[in-house]
Scaffold this motif. Structure first.
Motif, PDB file in Angstrom:
ATOM      1  N   ASP A   1       0.717  -1.390   0.019  1.00  0.00           N
ATOM      2  CA  ASP A   1       0.021  -0.043  -0.070  1.00  0.00           C
ATOM      3  C   ASP A   1       0.759   1.066  -0.154  1.00  0.00           C
ATOM      4  O   ASP A   1       1.842   1.355   0.762  1.00  0.00           O
ATOM      5  CB  ASP A   1      -1.050  -0.164   1.148  1.00  0.00           C
TER       6      ASP A   1
ATOM      7  N   ASP B   1       0.455   4.305   1.064  1.00  0.00           N
ATOM      8  CA  ASP B   1       0.188   5.143   2.324  1.00  0.00           C
ATOM      9  C   ASP B   1       1.206   4.521   3.227  1.00  0.00           C
ATOM     10  O   ASP B   1       1.800   4.971   4.041  1.00  0.00           O
ATOM     11  CB  ASP B   1      -1.229   5.403   2.715  1.00  0.00           C
ATOM     12  N   THR B   2       0.986   3.104   3.251  1.00  0.00           N
ATOM     13  CA  THR B   2       2.016   2.404   4.244  1.00  0.00           C
ATOM     14  C   THR B   2       3.381   2.777   3.872  1.00  0.00           C
ATOM     15  O   THR B   2       4.218   2.824   4.870  1.00  0.00           O
ATOM     16  CB  THR B   2       1.917   0.956   4.275  1.00  0.00           C
TER      17      THR B   2
ATOM     18  N   GLN C   1      14.502  -2.372   5.795  1.00  0.00           N
ATOM     19  CA  GLN C   1      13.392  -2.456   6.727  1.00  0.00           C
ATOM     20  C   GLN C   1      12.191  -2.351   5.973  1.00  0.00           C
ATOM     21  O   GLN C   1      11.228  -3.273   6.195  1.00  0.00           O
ATOM     22  CB  GLN C   1      13.239  -1.357   7.552  1.00  0.00           C
TER      23      GLN C   1
ATOM     24  N   LYS D   1       9.942  -5.748   6.460  1.00  0.00           N
ATOM     25  CA  LYS D   1       8.861  -5.426   7.432  1.00  0.00           C
ATOM     26  C   LYS D   1       7.378  -5.163   6.585  1.00  0.00           C
ATOM     27  O   LYS D   1       6.277  -5.358   7.325  1.00  0.00           O
ATOM     28  CB  LYS D   1       9.013  -4.321   8.360  1.00  0.00           C
ATOM     29  N   VAL D   2       7.560  -4.715   5.526  1.00  0.00           N
ATOM     30  CA  VAL D   2       6.347  -4.587   4.580  1.00  0.00           C
ATOM     31  C   VAL D   2       6.224  -5.363   3.396  1.00  0.00           C
ATOM     32  O   VAL D   2       5.249  -6.126   3.306  1.00  0.00           O
ATOM     33  CB  VAL D   2       5.982  -3.007   4.287  1.00  0.00           C
TER      34      VAL D   2
ATOM     35  N   PRO E   1       5.913  -9.646   3.924  1.00  0.00           N
ATOM     36  CA  PRO E   1       4.909 -10.027   4.482  1.00  0.00           C
ATOM     37  C   PRO E   1       3.549  -9.684   3.497  1.00  0.00           C
ATOM     38  O   PRO E   1       2.811 -10.512   3.493  1.00  0.00           O
ATOM     39  CB  PRO E   1       4.474  -9.219   5.782  1.00  0.00           C
ATOM     40  N   GLN E   2       3.631  -8.462   3.035  1.00  0.00           N
ATOM     41  CA  GLN E   2       2.754  -8.240   2.017  1.00  0.00           C
ATOM     42  C   GLN E   2       2.267  -9.477   1.015  1.00  0.00           C
ATOM     43  O   GLN E   2       1.457  -9.490   0.309  1.00  0.00           O
ATOM     44  CB  GLN E   2       2.686  -6.830   1.496  1.00  0.00           C
TER      45      GLN E   2
ATOM     46  N   PRO F   1      -1.377 -16.135   9.069  1.00  0.00           N
ATOM     47  CA  PRO F   1      -2.537 -16.391   9.846  1.00  0.00           C
ATOM     48  C   PRO F   1      -3.548 -15.198   9.877  1.00  0.00           C
ATOM     49  O   PRO F   1      -4.833 -15.388   9.973  1.00  0.00           O
ATOM     50  CB  PRO F   1      -1.856 -16.412  11.409  1.00  0.00           C
ATOM     51  N   TRP F   2      -2.955 -13.875   9.366  1.00  0.00           N
ATOM     52  CA  TRP F   2      -3.970 -12.997   9.376  1.00  0.00           C
ATOM     53  C   TRP F   2      -5.225 -13.023   8.568  1.00  0.00           C
ATOM     54  O   TRP F   2      -5.936 -12.439   8.364  1.00  0.00           O
ATOM     55  CB  TRP F   2      -3.260 -11.469   9.264  1.00  0.00           C
ATOM     56  N   ARG F   3      -4.852 -13.554   7.269  1.00  0.00           N
ATOM     57  CA  ARG F   3      -5.709 -13.730   6.082  1.00  0.00           C
ATOM     58  C   ARG F   3      -6.751 -14.868   6.601  1.00  0.00           C
ATOM     59  O   ARG F   3      -7.767 -14.434   6.119  1.00  0.00           O
ATOM     60  CB  ARG F   3      -4.898 -14.571   5.121  1.00  0.00           C
TER      61      ARG F   3
ATOM     62  N   ARG G   1      -7.754 -15.320   9.534  1.00  0.00           N
ATOM     63  CA  ARG G   1      -8.674 -14.582  10.635  1.00  0.00           C
ATOM     64  C   ARG G   1      -9.593 -13.545   9.922  1.00  0.00           C
ATOM     65  O   ARG G   1     -10.911 -13.446  10.073  1.00  0.00           O
ATOM     66  CB  ARG G   1      -7.800 -13.917  11.475  1.00  0.00           C
ATOM     67  N   ALA G   2      -9.093 -12.739   8.903  1.00  0.00           N
ATOM     68  CA  ALA G   2      -9.843 -11.862   8.245  1.00  0.00           C
ATOM     69  C   ALA G   2     -10.899 -12.653   7.527  1.00  0.00           C
ATOM     70  O   ALA G   2     -12.320 -12.224   7.672  1.00  0.00           O
ATOM     71  CB  ALA G   2      -9.033 -11.082   7.296  1.00  0.00           C
TER      72      ALA G   2
ATOM     73  N   LEU H   1     -13.700 -13.870   9.850  1.00  0.00           N
ATOM     74  CA  LEU H   1     -14.587 -12.934  10.375  1.00  0.00           C
ATOM     75  C   LEU H   1     -15.671 -12.442   9.561  1.00  0.00           C
ATOM     76  O   LEU H   1     -16.723 -12.130   9.510  1.00  0.00           O
ATOM     77  CB  LEU H   1     -13.675 -11.549  10.615  1.00  0.00           C
TER      78      LEU H   1
END
Lengths: 258, 260
Positions: free
Chosen positions: A146, A148-149, A162, A166-167, A170-171, A246-248, A250-251, A254
């Motif tokens: 992203d 903006d990120t 970094q 860090k972005v 993982p992205q 894991p975040w995928r 979880r999303a 939900l």
């Protein structure tokens, strides 16, 4: 929960119904087993020749596994290089994409010539066929960060390293996993084609061999094993994805709950 | 609580910026000047499209001004990066990091060890109302909570200037009110200078020591208002209502100018 029950229950029910129809037709029309064996007969062969099938299956699995690793390491590295430099992207990407127009079948005999009858040529074949989807998906994933990120990281005075670790990495993981999932499906094809063209072991070799001797049950048993291998590998990838991304999940869960 | 003592920490002098779109030139900022003292809470309000975001992007060093300069501690600087933390309407939380790890992103980038950064962040969870949610991923948090994680990340950068670009703009009125109280509490505790951009006059009045009103494009400073009432303030206080009227009148002129 209900959706999960239907997700696994319905395909199994359909499979059983198709199997029953198949078995009934084979018996009803008295089709000889060297043309089309019934599913019960195939299951029987799978059980009786378990050792043979497992031994050849293990060879094929090794070929797929090694080929996959090669594809993943080379593909990911190349994707990172392509992402890091516009010049490399311009140079490499069109060639990588157009390389897909060459059917793997066409170069299989050459690979046997270069890498021998053994496992090497199959590993290369699998790697070539898987490599493409890994590269394309990883490049896509690395670009997906992203803006903006990225601006936020810039304001926080992050170094390029970094930002990358860090972005961007993982992205890109969900994209990489999409590539790996497609790769798993085609990796089985790569290994089997390699074995068809020239091999002394492996499920593809076993199929050709059994077919020549009119042992059609054994051909079907090999196909069933290949399918089990492919599905199993897919399952492993899904589990790995749950652990690493894991975040995928979880999303997604939900969303389905609401 | 008048903090306007001594020399200002930050002085912004005549910032101008135009964007060219083909042969059309669009003047977005026209000689914007303002200053902020140490620990002062400044709000900037203006009609939408007045160049507030461009202004912040210049301060953040994401774009450069055509004219004007920025003075920090009396010294000319190209931008405030390194001295400021920035928070926007979008929380920009990383979906693969839980609350705690999102909060420490800035510290981590500054080279702090993860473990000690986490420890420090853990102690602050309560102030930010995030206790018990440290292991949650952003997707599992409400909009208000996500914004608080973003605020925590911003505060934990330990910078003396906070730029807040409509930080609560995407929240509902109730949550926004609660978040404003959080912000005041956190500001009171950590004491940074704050530059808050908002289009909400009430928000500016409740929070700020001083309010700058911007004109519509090209944006420049139309006027400013010192707000010296004790906090917590209520928007229904008689003197606050007067201030609100004054600010709304200033703004309305601008909105009228903007209309064809």
């Amino acid at each position: 929960m209900k959706a999960r029950f239907y997700n696994t229950g319905l395909p199994i029910a359909l499979l059983v119904i198709l199997g029953l129809g198949w078995e009934a037709s084979v018996r009803l029309f008295e089709i000889p087993p060297y043309v089309l064996p019934g599913p019960l007969q195939i299951l029987e062969v799978m059980w009786q020749r378990m050792d043979l099938l497992a031994a050849h299956g293990l060879v094929t699995l090794t070929e797929i596994g090694l080929g996959f690793w090669v594809a993943l390491v080379v593909g990911f590295t190349l994707a990172v290089l392509i992402h890091s430099s516009q010049i490399l992207e311009w140079a490499f990407l069109p060639l990588i994409i157009s390389s897909q127009t060459i059917p793997v079948f066409a170069i299989a005999p050459l690979l046997i010539l270069w890498f021998g009858y053994g496992i090497g040529s199959k590993v290369v074949m699998t790697a070539i066929i898987v490599f493409f989807t890994i590269v394309i998906n990883t490049v896509e994933g690395l670009k997906a960060a992203d803006p903006d990120t990225l601006a936020l990281l810039k304001i926080l005075e992050a170094t390029p390293g970094q930002v990358f670790f860090k972005v961007r990495i993982p992205q890109s993981l969900p994209f990489v996993f999409s590539g790996i999932k497609i790769g798993v499906a085609v990796s089985v094809i790569g290994a089997v084609i390699g074995e068809w063209v020239g091999a002394r072991e492996g499920l593809g070799y076993l199929m050709i061999h059994a077919n020549a001797q009119l042992q059609v049950e054994l051909v079907f048993a090999s196909i069933a094993w290949l399918s089990i291998l492919g599905t199993g590998l897919y399952g492993v990838v899904v589990v790995l994805e749950r652990l690493l991304v894991p975040w995928r999940q979880r999303a997604a869960s939900l969303i389905s709950e609401s | 609580m008048n903090k306007r003592t001594g020399d200002p920490l930050l002085q912004i002098n005549g910032l101008s910026r135009a964007f060219s779109n083909g042969k059309d030139k669009l003047q977005v900022l026209q000689s914007v000047s303002l200053d902020a003292c140490e620990g002062e809470f400044i709000a900037i309000i203006g009609p939408s499209g007045c160049g507030k975001s461009t202004f912040f992007n210049i301060l953040a060093g994401l774009i450069s001004p055509d004219e004007g300069n920025i003075m920090l501690d009396g010294k000319k600087v190209p931008h405030l990066r390194g001295r400021m933390a920035y928070m926007q309407q979008k929380d920009l939380l990383l979906p693969w990091r839980n609350t705690l790890d999102n909060a420490i992103l800035g510290m981590e980038i500054q080279g702090r060890h993860k473990r000690s950064a986490r420890e420090q962040a853990r102690e602050l969870l309560k102030i930010f109302g995030l206790e018990g949610f440290e292991e949650h991923y952003p997707q599992e948090l409400s909009g208000g909570m996500r914004q608080r994680v973003a605020l925590m990340r911003t505060i934990l950068c330990k910078k003396d200037i906070l730029l807040l670009d409509e930080p609560f703009g995407a929240l509902d009125a109730m949550t926004r009110g609660i978040m404003q109280r959080w912000l005041l509490k956190v500001w009171g505790q950590f004491g940074p200078s704050v530059l808050l951009v908002t289009h909400d006059v009430e928000e500016a009045l409740i929070l700020a020591d001083r309010i700058y009103v911007m004109t519509s494009r090209p944006g420049s400073i139309k006027g400013s208002l010192q707000v010296s009432f004790e906090r917590p303030r209520r928007i229904t206080q008689a003197d606050m209502v007067d201030c609100k009227k004054y600010l709304l009148e200033l703004l309305e002129e601008e909105i009228m100018v903007g209309q064809p």
